[in-house]
Scaffold this motif. Structure first.
Motif, PDB file in Angstrom:
ATOM      1  N   CYS A 167       8.018  -9.621   2.161  1.00  0.00           N
ATOM      2  CA  CYS A 167       8.284  -9.757   0.730  1.00  0.00           C
ATOM      3  C   CYS A 167       9.252  -8.662   0.282  1.00  0.00           C
ATOM      4  CB  CYS A 167       6.987  -9.687  -0.073  1.00  0.00           C
ATOM      5  SG  CYS A 167       6.135  -8.106   0.042  1.00  0.00           S
ATOM      6  N   GLU A 168       9.713  -8.791  -0.947  1.00  0.00           N
ATOM      7  CA  GLU A 168      10.689  -7.825  -1.454  1.00  0.00           C
ATOM      8  C   GLU A 168      10.098  -6.425  -1.548  1.00  0.00           C
ATOM      9  OE1 GLU A 168      13.607  -7.250  -5.375  1.00  0.00           O
ATOM     10  OE2 GLU A 168      12.345  -9.042  -5.137  1.00  0.00           O
ATOM     11  N   PHE A 169       8.828  -6.349  -1.915  1.00  0.00           N
ATOM     12  CA  PHE A 169       8.190  -5.033  -2.009  1.00  0.00           C
ATOM     13  C   PHE A 169       8.124  -4.352  -0.645  1.00  0.00           C
ATOM     14  CE2 PHE A 169       4.263  -2.585  -1.467  1.00  0.00           C
ATOM     15  CZ  PHE A 169       4.477  -1.576  -2.382  1.00  0.00           C
ATOM     16  N   MET A 170       7.777  -5.100   0.408  1.00  0.00           N
ATOM     17  CA  MET A 170       7.685  -4.518   1.744  1.00  0.00           C
ATOM     18  C   MET A 170       9.046  -4.044   2.226  1.00  0.00           C
ATOM     19  SD  MET A 170       5.001  -7.202   3.500  1.00  0.00           S
ATOM     20  CE  MET A 170       4.945  -6.300   5.043  1.00  0.00           C
ATOM     21  N   LEU A 171      10.082  -4.811   1.913  1.00  0.00           N
ATOM     22  CA  LEU A 171      11.427  -4.393   2.316  1.00  0.00           C
ATOM     23  C   LEU A 171      11.842  -3.111   1.604  1.00  0.00           C
ATOM     24  CD1 LEU A 171      13.281  -7.835   2.400  1.00  0.00           C
ATOM     25  CD2 LEU A 171      12.531  -6.452   4.356  1.00  0.00           C
ATOM     26  N   ARG A 172      11.532  -3.019   0.309  1.00  0.00           N
ATOM     27  CA  ARG A 172      11.867  -1.788  -0.421  1.00  0.00           C
ATOM     28  C   ARG A 172      11.073  -0.602   0.109  1.00  0.00           C
ATOM     29  NH1 ARG A 172      11.438  -4.985  -5.227  1.00  0.00           N
ATOM     30  NH2 ARG A 172       9.452  -3.943  -5.645  1.00  0.00           N
ATOM     31  N   GLU A 173       9.820  -0.835   0.470  1.00  0.00           N
ATOM     32  CA  GLU A 173       8.995   0.251   0.980  1.00  0.00           C
ATOM     33  C   GLU A 173       9.503   0.731   2.344  1.00  0.00           C
ATOM     34  OE1 GLU A 173       5.878   3.030   0.863  1.00  0.00           O
ATOM     35  OE2 GLU A 173       6.809   1.764  -0.667  1.00  0.00           O
ATOM     36  N   LEU A 174       9.890  -0.201   3.194  1.00  0.00           N
ATOM     37  CA  LEU A 174      10.441   0.191   4.497  1.00  0.00           C
ATOM     38  C   LEU A 174      11.758   0.942   4.335  1.00  0.00           C
ATOM     39  CD1 LEU A 174       9.709  -3.057   6.571  1.00  0.00           C
ATOM     40  CD2 LEU A 174       8.590  -0.842   6.807  1.00  0.00           C
ATOM     41  N   GLU A 175      12.571   0.504   3.385  1.00  0.00           N
ATOM     42  CA  GLU A 175      13.832   1.200   3.134  1.00  0.00           C
ATOM     43  C   GLU A 175      13.575   2.612   2.611  1.00  0.00           C
ATOM     44  OE1 GLU A 175      17.859   1.909   2.980  1.00  0.00           O
ATOM     45  OE2 GLU A 175      16.758   0.243   3.912  1.00  0.00           O
ATOM     46  N   ARG A 176      12.581   2.741   1.753  1.00  0.00           N
ATOM     47  CA  ARG A 176      12.239   4.070   1.230  1.00  0.00           C
ATOM     48  C   ARG A 176      11.765   4.988   2.350  1.00  0.00           C
ATOM     49  NH1 ARG A 176       8.120   7.042   0.195  1.00  0.00           N
ATOM     50  NH2 ARG A 176       6.712   5.450   1.033  1.00  0.00           N
ATOM     51  N   LYS A 177      10.949   4.464   3.259  1.00  0.00           N
ATOM     52  CA  LYS A 177      10.455   5.276   4.371  1.00  0.00           C
ATOM     53  C   LYS A 177      11.598   5.718   5.277  1.00  0.00           C
ATOM     54  CE  LYS A 177       5.712   3.526   4.685  1.00  0.00           C
ATOM     55  NZ  LYS A 177       4.724   2.841   5.561  1.00  0.00           N
ATOM     56  N   MET A 178      12.531   4.813   5.558  1.00  0.00           N
ATOM     57  CA  MET A 178      13.660   5.195   6.406  1.00  0.00           C
ATOM     58  C   MET A 178      14.510   6.272   5.748  1.00  0.00           C
ATOM     59  SD  MET A 178      15.064   1.849   8.486  1.00  0.00           S
ATOM     60  CE  MET A 178      15.297   0.777   7.085  1.00  0.00           C
ATOM     61  N   GLN A 179      14.709   6.169   4.447  1.00  0.00           N
ATOM     62  CA  GLN A 179      15.460   7.215   3.752  1.00  0.00           C
ATOM     63  C   GLN A 179      14.722   8.550   3.785  1.00  0.00           C
ATOM     64  OE1 GLN A 179      16.210   5.727  -0.185  1.00  0.00           O
ATOM     65  NE2 GLN A 179      17.702   4.200   0.496  1.00  0.00           N
ATOM     66  N   THR A 180      13.385   8.493   3.668  1.00  0.00           N
ATOM     67  CA  THR A 180      12.597   9.729   3.714  1.00  0.00           C
ATOM     68  C   THR A 180      12.714  10.396   5.072  1.00  0.00           C
ATOM     69  OG1 THR A 180      11.040   8.852   2.083  1.00  0.00           O
ATOM     70  CG2 THR A 180      10.292  10.687   3.447  1.00  0.00           C
ATOM     71  N   TYR A 181      12.591   9.623   6.150  1.00  0.00           N
ATOM     72  CA  TYR A 181      12.715  10.200   7.487  1.00  0.00           C
ATOM     73  C   TYR A 181      14.138  10.691   7.749  1.00  0.00           C
ATOM     74  CZ  TYR A 181       8.029   8.721   8.871  1.00  0.00           C
ATOM     75  OH  TYR A 181       6.659   8.593   8.963  1.00  0.00           O
ATOM     76  N   ALA A 182      15.121   9.990   7.190  1.00  0.00           N
ATOM     77  CA  ALA A 182      16.500  10.465   7.335  1.00  0.00           C
ATOM     78  C   ALA A 182      16.684  11.813   6.645  1.00  0.00           C
ATOM     79  CB  ALA A 182      17.464   9.428   6.756  1.00  0.00           C
ATOM     80  N   GLN A 183      16.051  11.996   5.484  1.00  0.00           N
ATOM     81  CA  GLN A 183      16.113  13.291   4.807  1.00  0.00           C
ATOM     82  C   GLN A 183      15.411  14.378   5.622  1.00  0.00           C
ATOM     83  OE1 GLN A 183      14.443  12.591   0.944  1.00  0.00           O
ATOM     84  NE2 GLN A 183      16.206  11.445   0.191  1.00  0.00           N
ATOM     85  N   CYS A 184      14.298  14.027   6.265  1.00  0.00           N
ATOM     86  CA  CYS A 184      13.624  15.004   7.134  1.00  0.00           C
ATOM     87  C   CYS A 184      14.530  15.425   8.279  1.00  0.00           C
ATOM     88  CB  CYS A 184      12.334  14.405   7.683  1.00  0.00           C
ATOM     89  SG  CYS A 184      10.999  14.236   6.479  1.00  0.00           S
ATOM     90  N   ILE A 185      15.223  14.463   8.880  1.00  0.00           N
ATOM     91  CA  ILE A 185      16.132  14.775   9.992  1.00  0.00           C
ATOM     92  C   ILE A 185      17.265  15.676   9.521  1.00  0.00           C
ATOM     93  CG2 ILE A 185      17.819  13.734  11.554  1.00  0.00           C
ATOM     94  CD1 ILE A 185      15.905  11.331  11.758  1.00  0.00           C
ATOM     95  N   GLN A 186      17.843  15.362   8.382  1.00  0.00           N
ATOM     96  CA  GLN A 186      18.932  16.184   7.868  1.00  0.00           C
ATOM     97  C   GLN A 186      18.453  17.584   7.503  1.00  0.00           C
ATOM     98  OE1 GLN A 186      20.209  13.634   4.708  1.00  0.00           O
ATOM     99  NE2 GLN A 186      21.534  12.383   6.010  1.00  0.00           N
ATOM    100  N   THR A 187      17.238  17.700   6.975  1.00  0.00           N
ATOM    101  CA  THR A 187      16.696  19.024   6.657  1.00  0.00           C
ATOM    102  C   THR A 187      16.473  19.846   7.926  1.00  0.00           C
ATOM    103  OG1 THR A 187      15.602  18.110   4.692  1.00  0.00           O
ATOM    104  CG2 THR A 187      14.834  20.247   5.487  1.00  0.00           C
ATOM    105  N   LEU A 188      15.945  19.211   8.966  1.00  0.00           N
ATOM    106  CA  LEU A 188      15.744  19.918  10.232  1.00  0.00           C
ATOM    107  C   LEU A 188      17.072  20.357  10.829  1.00  0.00           C
ATOM    108  CD1 LEU A 188      12.933  17.684  11.774  1.00  0.00           C
ATOM    109  CD2 LEU A 188      12.715  20.082  11.126  1.00  0.00           C
ATOM    110  N   LEU A 189      18.102  19.524  10.700  1.00  0.00           N
ATOM    111  CA  LEU A 189      19.418  19.911  11.206  1.00  0.00           C
ATOM    112  C   LEU A 189      19.961  21.104  10.431  1.00  0.00           C
ATOM    113  CD1 LEU A 189      21.005  16.376  11.734  1.00  0.00           C
ATOM    114  CD2 LEU A 189      20.283  17.979  13.510  1.00  0.00           C
TER     115      LEU A 189
END
Length: 436
Positions: A302-324
């Motif tokens: 559903c649209e909500f699940m897609l938005r939630e997965l996109e939000r999680k990927m952005q969060t992990y991407a921010q974690c990776i950039q912070t660690l770098l």
């Protein structure tokens, strides 16, 4: 006909009987006293109780005055109730999202808190009552006031009570952090820093700082670090607080740790390995891969699940950039197979993650790095059951060598599967443009 003054309407006088006259005067006197009393307590702005004539109050006017007084009293009480301080859940439990909210209270006794004094709105000579009030007040935040309250509660705790552990090995600091009570955690950490161990571990080997990282209490994590909590501690799985933040995507706590390191100049090993041989950057990359895989394999989301997965990927991407930014190395290898973060991103054809690592200035030193079996990231991307021509082309644009051999002497093109997908990959390796 008689008026209330005892005269007839035609101007001649008439004497009423003594009993009726006394009763009338008594009734009028009571009304006058009642009216005078209402006028004394009635606020300005309301109409005065009108008299009919000769100073005698009108009954309807008195009723109107009484009605207005009752309405005013209700409104005044309602306004007063709304003006009272209503404690929120954050005030009751000691945590606040806005620690800079200002209140005026007594001066703080905490040695590390130095609130700035502000002059009082009126001097001592402005009014006779000002001599009893202080000439200056201290401006403190709500968080500082909460610290004062908690200090009074725990000031009699002994060192033995502070370091006492329950059946799970939790101290009072562990419990306060787990419940998100920032002010109480601050006070307990200060006391345990002086007469205890702020890095005491519970039954899973977790310190209070690791509890804060696991629950994403970024403000509490910053307070614990400033009270001497160490980042190098590990739990029973060998995870440091950085590992915990990277695995769970707690970017706020991770950035709080980075801010502390930047302000204090402390050094920490960002590439520390857990018992699985992974660095925090490896953990964040694998977590990003897991969400990326779910977004590709999920059926009818559903649209909500897609938005939630996109939000999680952005969060992990921010974690990776912070660690770098903290100094994590893309060249670090895991201890099991020698994979780098680039290999891990290629295992899921994760183009977004590949772009993060390949856009780094040091990408040329890692794009052709080999695992213990001699495979590069290009080998891994070509060997997938459903390889991605886009991931293959991205690796080649950033310097991946299609002529590299692994430990078995195989080229990346030899690892591509049979079928249309594998054929597109082989064409990409030959430099031919292939539409996705």
């Amino acid at each position: 006909m008689l008026d209330l003054g005892g005269t007839q309407s035609d101007g001649s006088s008439s004497s009423p009987t003594g009993g009726s006259m006394q009763a009338l005067m008594k009734r009028n006197t009571v009304k006058e006293l009642l009216t005078m009393k209402r006028q004394q307590v009635r606020p300005a702005g309301f109409g005065e109780a009108a008299s009919s004539f000769h100073g005698v109050p009108d009954v309807d006017a008195v009723r109107l005055a009484l009605f207005q007084k009752s309405i005013y009293s209700q409104d005044d009480e309602r306004k007063f109730k709304h003006a009272r301080f209503q404690p929120s859940s954050a005030d009751l439990f000691g945590a606040t999202e806005n620690p800079d909210r200002a209140f005026h209270f007594a001066p703080l006794r905490h040695p590390q808190l130095r609130p700035e004094a502000s002059s009082s709105s009126s001097s001592s000579s402005s009014s006779p009552s000002s001599s009893s009030s202080p000439s200056s007040q201290v401006k403190v935040t709500l968080f500082h006031w909460q610290i004062q309250q908690e200090e009074r509660k725990v000031e009699r705790l002994s060192a033995e009570q502070l370091n006492m552990q329950d059946e799970d090995g939790d101290t009072c600091l562990h419990i306060a952090v787990a419940q998100g009570k920032r002010a109480l955690s601050y006070v307990l950490a200060e006391k345990m820093r002086r007469c205890g161990d702020v890095d005491a571990t519970e039954h899973n080997g977790q310190t209070a700082l690791q509890i804060a990282a696991a629950s994403d209490q970024h403000l509490i994590a910053g307070d614990l670090l400033r009270h001497g909590a160490r980042l190098g501690t590990r739990d029973l799985w060998g995870r440091s607080p950085l590992h915990v933040c990277a695995e769970k995507g707690h970017v706020a706590t991770l950035q709080s740790i980075w801010q502390f390191l930047t302000e204090t100049g402390h050094h920490v090993d960002v590439d520390v390995l857990n018992y699985e041989g992974l660095t925090p950057l490896h953990s964040a990359a694998l977590s990003h891969n897991a969400v990326h895989k779910d977004s590709r394999t999920l059926k009818d989301p559903c649209e909500f699940m897609l938005r939630e997965l996109e939000r999680k990927m952005q969060t992990y991407a921010q974690c990776i950039q912070t660690l770098l930014l903290m100094g994590a190395s893309c060249e670090a290898r895991d201890l099991k197979s020698g994979r780098t973060c680039l290999h891990m991103a290629a295992e899921e054809a994760n183009v977004e993650l590949l772009k993060i690592f390949l856009d780094l200035p040091t990408s040329l030193s890692v794009v052709n790095a080999k695992t213990f079996s001699g495979n590069t990231a290009l080998h891994v991307a070509c060997s997938l059951a459903t390889p991605s021509p886009g991931a293959v082309r991205l690796l080649m644009r950033k310097g991946a060598d299609p002529g590299a051999r692994n430990a078995e002497g195989e080229f990346p093109s030899q690892l591509a599967p049979e079928g249309p997908a594998g054929e597109k990959v082989r064409q990409s390796l030959k430099g031919q443009h292939v539409s996705r």
